[in-house]
Design a protein around this motif. Structure first.
Motif, PDB file in Angstrom:
ATOM      1  N   SER A  83      31.639   4.027  60.231  1.00  0.00           N
ATOM      2  CA  SER A  83      31.584   4.655  61.474  1.00  0.00           C
ATOM      3  C   SER A  83      31.048   4.033  62.494  1.00  0.00           C
ATOM      4  O   SER A  83      31.285   4.256  63.852  1.00  0.00           O
ATOM      5  CB  SER A  83      30.902   5.962  61.141  1.00  0.00           C
ATOM      6  N   LEU A  84      29.851   3.294  62.153  1.00  0.00           N
ATOM      7  CA  LEU A  84      29.403   2.387  63.202  1.00  0.00           C
ATOM      8  C   LEU A  84      30.193   1.451  63.712  1.00  0.00           C
ATOM      9  O   LEU A  84      30.365   1.184  64.986  1.00  0.00           O
ATOM     10  CB  LEU A  84      28.160   1.707  62.718  1.00  0.00           C
ATOM     11  N   LYS A  85      30.957   0.844  62.833  1.00  0.00           N
ATOM     12  CA  LYS A  85      32.149  -0.003  63.423  1.00  0.00           C
ATOM     13  C   LYS A  85      33.328   0.469  64.391  1.00  0.00           C
ATOM     14  O   LYS A  85      33.585  -0.065  65.232  1.00  0.00           O
ATOM     15  CB  LYS A  85      32.728  -0.651  62.113  1.00  0.00           C
ATOM     16  N   LEU A  86      33.615   1.825  63.973  1.00  0.00           N
ATOM     17  CA  LEU A  86      34.414   2.570  64.665  1.00  0.00           C
ATOM     18  C   LEU A  86      33.902   2.830  66.296  1.00  0.00           C
ATOM     19  O   LEU A  86      34.466   2.688  67.105  1.00  0.00           O
ATOM     20  CB  LEU A  86      34.789   3.976  64.169  1.00  0.00           C
ATOM     21  N   ARG A  87      32.493   3.052  66.214  1.00  0.00           N
ATOM     22  CA  ARG A  87      31.655   3.341  67.438  1.00  0.00           C
ATOM     23  C   ARG A  87      31.814   2.125  68.297  1.00  0.00           C
ATOM     24  O   ARG A  87      32.163   2.157  69.521  1.00  0.00           O
ATOM     25  CB  ARG A  87      30.333   3.716  67.125  1.00  0.00           C
ATOM     26  N   MET A  88      31.567   1.164  67.658  1.00  0.00           N
ATOM     27  CA  MET A  88      31.465  -0.360  68.430  1.00  0.00           C
ATOM     28  C   MET A  88      33.028  -0.704  69.059  1.00  0.00           C
ATOM     29  O   MET A  88      32.913  -1.157  69.995  1.00  0.00           O
ATOM     30  CB  MET A  88      31.093  -1.483  67.494  1.00  0.00           C
ATOM     31  N   ALA A  89      33.890  -0.336  68.250  1.00  0.00           N
ATOM     32  CA  ALA A  89      35.478  -0.815  68.659  1.00  0.00           C
ATOM     33  C   ALA A  89      35.750   0.054  69.922  1.00  0.00           C
ATOM     34  O   ALA A  89      36.299  -0.273  70.808  1.00  0.00           O
ATOM     35  CB  ALA A  89      36.290  -0.307  67.377  1.00  0.00           C
ATOM     36  N   PRO A 114      40.701  -4.969  74.030  1.00  0.00           N
ATOM     37  CA  PRO A 114      41.487  -3.776  73.175  1.00  0.00           C
ATOM     38  C   PRO A 114      42.167  -4.212  72.072  1.00  0.00           C
ATOM     39  O   PRO A 114      42.086  -3.455  71.140  1.00  0.00           O
ATOM     40  CB  PRO A 114      42.503  -3.755  74.348  1.00  0.00           C
ATOM     41  N   ALA A 115      42.654  -5.509  71.907  1.00  0.00           N
ATOM     42  CA  ALA A 115      43.362  -5.745  70.768  1.00  0.00           C
ATOM     43  C   ALA A 115      42.391  -5.786  69.552  1.00  0.00           C
ATOM     44  O   ALA A 115      42.572  -5.494  68.515  1.00  0.00           O
ATOM     45  CB  ALA A 115      43.830  -7.022  70.812  1.00  0.00           C
ATOM     46  N   THR A 116      41.271  -6.665  69.644  1.00  0.00           N
ATOM     47  CA  THR A 116      40.234  -6.588  68.606  1.00  0.00           C
ATOM     48  C   THR A 116      39.476  -5.192  68.409  1.00  0.00           C
ATOM     49  O   THR A 116      39.178  -4.883  67.307  1.00  0.00           O
ATOM     50  CB  THR A 116      38.911  -7.450  69.278  1.00  0.00           C
ATOM     51  N   TRP A 164      39.474  -3.361  64.538  1.00  0.00           N
ATOM     52  CA  TRP A 164      38.151  -2.932  64.109  1.00  0.00           C
ATOM     53  C   TRP A 164      38.372  -1.577  63.921  1.00  0.00           C
ATOM     54  O   TRP A 164      37.774  -1.024  62.670  1.00  0.00           O
ATOM     55  CB  TRP A 164      37.012  -3.312  64.766  1.00  0.00           C
ATOM     56  N   ALA A 165      38.860  -0.636  64.827  1.00  0.00           N
ATOM     57  CA  ALA A 165      38.933   0.711  64.624  1.00  0.00           C
ATOM     58  C   ALA A 165      39.817   1.186  63.433  1.00  0.00           C
ATOM     59  O   ALA A 165      39.625   1.867  62.544  1.00  0.00           O
ATOM     60  CB  ALA A 165      39.420   1.489  65.954  1.00  0.00           C
ATOM     61  N   GLU A 166      40.914   0.363  63.214  1.00  0.00           N
ATOM     62  CA  GLU A 166      41.750   0.635  62.368  1.00  0.00           C
ATOM     63  C   GLU A 166      41.306   0.431  61.055  1.00  0.00           C
ATOM     64  O   GLU A 166      41.475   0.881  59.865  1.00  0.00           O
ATOM     65  CB  GLU A 166      43.186   0.275  62.550  1.00  0.00           C
ATOM     66  N   GLU A 167      40.680  -0.758  60.851  1.00  0.00           N
ATOM     67  CA  GLU A 167      39.966  -1.362  59.725  1.00  0.00           C
ATOM     68  C   GLU A 167      38.767  -0.205  59.264  1.00  0.00           C
ATOM     69  O   GLU A 167      38.872   0.118  57.984  1.00  0.00           O
ATOM     70  CB  GLU A 167      39.164  -2.702  59.709  1.00  0.00           C
ATOM     71  N   ALA A 168      38.144   0.256  60.210  1.00  0.00           N
ATOM     72  CA  ALA A 168      37.307   1.169  59.609  1.00  0.00           C
ATOM     73  C   ALA A 168      37.748   2.563  59.384  1.00  0.00           C
ATOM     74  O   ALA A 168      37.183   3.052  58.179  1.00  0.00           O
ATOM     75  CB  ALA A 168      36.253   1.524  60.969  1.00  0.00           C
ATOM     76  N   VAL A 169      38.600   3.078  60.013  1.00  0.00           N
ATOM     77  CA  VAL A 169      39.375   4.325  59.496  1.00  0.00           C
ATOM     78  C   VAL A 169      39.933   4.255  58.015  1.00  0.00           C
ATOM     79  O   VAL A 169      39.880   5.021  57.144  1.00  0.00           O
ATOM     80  CB  VAL A 169      40.328   4.856  60.578  1.00  0.00           C
ATOM     81  N   GLY A 193      46.534   4.953  71.118  1.00  0.00           N
ATOM     82  CA  GLY A 193      47.746   4.542  70.272  1.00  0.00           C
ATOM     83  C   GLY A 193      47.419   3.847  68.955  1.00  0.00           C
ATOM     84  O   GLY A 193      48.170   3.256  68.309  1.00  0.00           O
ATOM     85  N   TRP A 194      46.367   3.873  68.648  1.00  0.00           N
ATOM     86  CA  TRP A 194      45.794   3.329  67.327  1.00  0.00           C
ATOM     87  C   TRP A 194      45.743   4.262  66.126  1.00  0.00           C
ATOM     88  O   TRP A 194      45.857   5.528  66.371  1.00  0.00           O
ATOM     89  CB  TRP A 194      44.201   3.039  67.457  1.00  0.00           C
TER      90      TRP A 194
END
Length: 668
Positions: free
Chosen positions: A316-322, A330-332, A336-341, A483-484
Motif C-alpha cells: 500500500s505504501l508502494k502504491l501511495r508512492m506510485a 508515469p511509466a514507472t 510500481w502500482a500494478e506490482e503493489a496491487v 488506465g492502470w
C-alpha cells in the motif's frame, strides 16, 4: 608530475560515490574529507568534498570541477593528496534466510530490550509521540495543527499568541521559525530512535521485525521528503555520527525505499513457510507489545504472527508512492502500482495500520487541543461538507459557542446579520485571516467558531492511521482512472472508499456515519451554500464546490479525478499530509484562497480569485535551522539536490519551490 595511482584512484572513487553522481540504489559508500592539490612551487589548494563535483588527472594539469565556483585547472602539479573518512550509508540488509531457532529469537529480544524500547518510541513519534509516550497534544500540535492541517484548510488557528511555546502565528502561511519545522518530528524520531536499532547486530536474529522497522523508517522518510524535499536519508539510515550530512534527492530516496519495500515483502513471504510455530508465536507477541500498530480488531490475547498484514501495508505504501509520481514518471508509476496491487494491498478494515487509542489507552490529541481553543474548523472544509451534505455535518461538529456580532470593520458588502445567536450556525474560520488575541472566546470571537464535538470524539476513539483502507481504495480508483490494472473499476473503488471513510474506530459503538452514507453516495449536485463570516471580516465567498458525489460514468476524466480526490480529502481527515500532497500535485479539492500570503517568505501569491490557484498553494516547508553546520549542509548539498530533482532548474529554499513529483503540467 608524479604518478600517484593510489591517490588518484581514491579521488576517482570519491568523486563517483561521494558527489551524488549516480543513482541512490547504487550508492553504498560516502567519502568525507579534503582533497589537496600540491603544486611544484609549494602552493597548496584544498577542496572540501562537499564542494567537489569531479577531479581528474589530465596530461599536463589537474582539472577540478567545484561547486559553487567555476571549474579550475592546476598546472605544474607535484601530487594530489586526500584526507578521507569513508563510511557506509543506508545499507540495511535483510538476511531473512538464516537459520534462527525460537530460543535464539527470544535471547535476541532479551539482549535488545533497550534498542527495542527505542524503536517503539520511534513508532509513537510517527503521530506525535514524545519521550517514549503515545501521541501527546503538544507534540501532535507541532507536527500537524500549526502547519499542514491548516495548509489543507481542515482547521484554522484562531489566536496568534502562544507564549508557552515562544511563538507567534500571524496567519496560516506564516514562516514562523519556531513552529514550521514541526512536521519533521516523525522522521526525527525515526533517525534518533529507530536507526540505532536497525543497525544493531542482534536485530539480524529477528529479520521479520527488522523488515517491519525498515518499512516504518521508510514510511517516515517518504512523509518527510514529501513535506520538505531532499533529506539526509542515507546518513541517517546508516546511523552516521559525523558532523556534516549529505542531502539526497527525493527521486533517489523514492527508488531506494521501493527497493527496501520489495526486500521486506520477500522477507515476510519467506517467513510463512520457513519458520517454526514457536518462532512465529514469539514474533506475534512481540508485534502486539513492541510494534502496536495493528488494527483494533486484534485483542490483547490474539496471535499476530500472520505477517500478511505487513505485506499489504508495504504494498500500500508502494502504491501511495506510485500515485505521487504519476505525473513525473508515469511509466514507472504504473509499473510500481500494478506490482503493489498484484502483491496484495489493504482490502479490509482489519488490515489498517495505525495507533489505536482503544488498544493503547490514550485519547486522540485533538480532543485536548480543541479544549485549549487552539483550533477551530477551517471555513473551506466546513463549506465543502455543507454543500455535499456530508454525514459529518449531522454529528461531528459544534455550532458557534458564543453570540457573534458583525464587526464595525466588516466588509461593506458582507451579508452577515448584525447578531448571530449562540448555537445557531456551523461556521469555520477563513485560512490566512489575521487571528485574534488570546484563547478566551469572550475576548476573541474566533475562538467561538465551530470545533469538533469533543464528547463524540472521546466516545468514538478515532485512530491515528498510518495507512487507512479508504485511502488505498481512492489510490486504486485514481490508478484505474489512469488506465492502470488496479483489479477493479474506478467507480467500485471510489464508492468503497466513501463507505469506509469515517474517522471513528471500527469497533466503536458510536458510528453515526454509516447511518447516512447511502444517501450521501447519491448526492448529484452541491447545494450552492455561500460562506458568510458572522463578523464580516472577510468577504462573502460563493461555494467553490461544483461537483456532486454520485459517480457518473459520463463525466470527463478531470471531473472524475476531482471527485476521487475530493472524497479522499474528506476521508483522510484529520490526517493532512497526504491531502496536502494531492492538493499540490492535482489542484484538488477546490478550496478557498488563503489570505495574507505576505506573512510567508514572499513567494506565495494571492490574486483575488474566488478559488485557490496553483500560485496560492504552499508547495513545500522550507528548512529552518539555527545550527551553523546544518545550514552549511543545506547550502552544500540540500539546495543542489532540490535543483537536481527538477531537471537542474534553479532551486531555492522557499515555500513555492516545487518538489520532484510536483510537476507543473496537466493531470492527464
Amino acid at each position: 608530475m608524479k604518478n600517484n595511482k593510489s591517490a588518484f584512484f581514491a579521488i576517482a572513487v570519491s568523486a563517483m560515490l561521494g558527489m551524488g553522481a549516480i543513482e541512490a540504489n547504487a550508492q553504498q559508500t560516502r567519502y568525507k574529507g579534503t582533497v589537496t592539490i600540491h603544486q611544484k612551487d609549494g602552493t597548496k589548494t584544498s577542496i572540501e568534498e562537499a564542494g567537489l563535483k569531479r577531479i581528474s588527472n589530465k596530461m599536463n594539469y589537474v582539472y577540478a570541477d567545484t561547486w559553487p565556483t567555476s571549474p579550475q585547472t592546476y598546472a605544474d602539479v607535484d601530487h594530489v593528496s586526500f584526507d578521507w573518512i569513508a563510511h557506509e550509508v543506508g545499507n540495511i540488509s535483510l538476511n531473512y534466510k538464516r537459520e534462527i531457532s525460537a530460543d535464539e529469537l527470544k535471547q535476541a529480544v532479551k539482549d535488545m530490550r533497550t534498542q527495542l524500547s527505542s524503536a517503539l518510541n520511534a513508532i509513537y513519534g510517527l503521530r506525535g509521540g514524545n519521550y517514549g509516550n503515545p501521541p501527546t497534544p503538544l507534540s501532535y500540535q507541532f507536527s500537524y495543527t500549526f502547519g499542514p492541517d491548516c495548509y489543507v484548510q481542515y482547521f484554522c488557528v484562531p489566536h496568534y499568541d502562544f507564549p508557552y511555546s515562544n511563538l507567534t502565528l500571524r496567519s496560516t502561511y506564516d514562516l514562523c521559525k519556531n513552529s514550521i519545522g514541526g512536521p519533521g518530528a516523525g522522521f526525527s524520531a525515526m533517525k534518533l530512535d529507530m536507526a540505532p536499532t536497525l543497525n544493531a547486530e542482534k536485530i539480524d536474529y529477528m529479520p521479520e521485525i527488522k523488515a517491519i522497522y525498515l518499512t516504518l523508517f521508510n514510511y517516515a522518510a517518504i512523509e518527510n521528503v514529501d513535506l520538505f524535499g531532499p533529506l539526509t536519508y542515507y546518513d541517517n539510515k546508516g546511523n552516521f555520527e559525523g558532523s556534516s550530512f549529505e542531502y539526497d534527492r527525493v527521486k533517489d530516496i523514492y527508488y531506494q525505499v521501493k527497493a527496501d519495500i520489495d526486500a521486506a515483502i520477500e522477507c515476510f513471504k519467506y517467513y510463512k513457510n520457513h519458520r517454526s510455530d514457536a518462532y512465529k508465536k514469539t514474533i506475534g507477541r512481540f508485534i502486539l507489545s513492541r510494534v502496536q500498530l495493528l488494527s483494533s480488531d486484534y485483542p490483547d490475547y490474539a496471535d499476530a504472527s500472520d505477517l500478511s498484514v505487513w505485506i499489504r501495508f508495504a504494498n500500500s505504501l508502494k502504491l501511495r508512492m506510485a500515485i505521487h509520481m504519476s505525473k513525473v514518471e508515469p511509466a514507472t508509476a504504473k509499473q510500481w502500482a500494478e506490482e503493489a496491487v498484484a502483491g496484495g494491498v489493504i482490502e479490509n478494515e482489519t488490515d489498517e495500520i495505525g495507533l489505536f487509542p482503544s488498544r493503547l489507552g490514550f485519547a486522540h490529541p485533538l480532543i485536548e487541543i480543541m479544549g485549549w481553543n487552539d483550533l477551530v474548523m477551517g471555513a473551506s472544509f466546513i463549506n465543502l461538507l455543507q454543500n455535499l451534505d456530508h454525514p459529518y455535518m449531522k454529528y461531528l461538529f459544534t455550532k458557534n459557542s458564543i453570540v457573534l456580532e458583525k464587526s464595525k470593520q466588516a466588509f461593506s458588502d458582507s451579508s452577515a446579520p448584525a447578531v448571530t445567536p449562540k448555537g445557531s450556525v456551523y461556521i469555520g474560520m477563513r485560512n490566512g485571516v489575521s487571528p485574534g488575541e488570546g484563547q478566551a472566546a469572550a475576548n476573541n470571537p474566533y475562538c467561538g467558531y465551530s470545533t469538533l464535538d469533543r464528547t463524540y470524539l472521546s466516545e468514538c476513539n478515532p485512530p491515528l492511521y498510518i495507512m487507512k483502507m479508504s485511502e488505498v481504495c481512492f489510490l486504486r480508483a485514481e490508478g484505474a482512472l489512469r488506465g492502470w490494472n488496479m483489479g477493479g473499476t474506478a467507480q467500485s473503488f471510489y464508492e468503497q472508499g466513501i463507505r469506509t471513510a469515517y474517522l471513528e474506530d471500527r469497533n466503536s459503538p458510536r458510528k453515526e456515519y454509516v447511518n447516512y452514507v447511502d444517501d450521501y453516495l447519491n448526492v448529484v449536485a452541491p447545494k450552492g451554500i455561500a460562506y458568510v463570516d458572522p463578523q464580516g471580516l472577510t468577504p462573502d465567498m460563493p461555494s467553490v464546490t461544483k461537483i456532486g458525489v454520485k459517480w457518473n460514468e459520463g463525466d470527463s476524466k478531470e471531473t472524475k479525478l476531482e471527485k476521487i480526490i475530493t472524497q479522499k480529502y474528506i476521508a483522510s481527515f484529520p490526517y493532512s499530509y497526504e491531502s496536502w500532497i494531492d492538493l499540490r500535485r492535482t489542484g484538488y479539492p477546490k478550496l478557498f484562497p488563503i489570505l495574507n500570503t505576505e506573512h510567508g517568505d514572499g513567494t506565495i501569491k494571492f490574486d483575488n480569485s474566488k478559488v485557490q490557484t496553483a500560485n496560492n498553494i504552499m508547495r513545500r516547508i522550507p528548512w529552518v535551522s539555527y545550527d551553523p553546520q546544518t545550514k552549511e549542509d543545506i547550502n552544500d548539498t540540500g539546495i543542489p539536490a532540490l535543483s537536481e530533482d527538477t531537471n537542474n532548474k534553479p532551486a531555492t529554499d522557499t515555500q513555492m519551490q516545487r518538489l520532484w513529483w510536483d510537476v507543473d503540467a496537466p493531470n492527464f
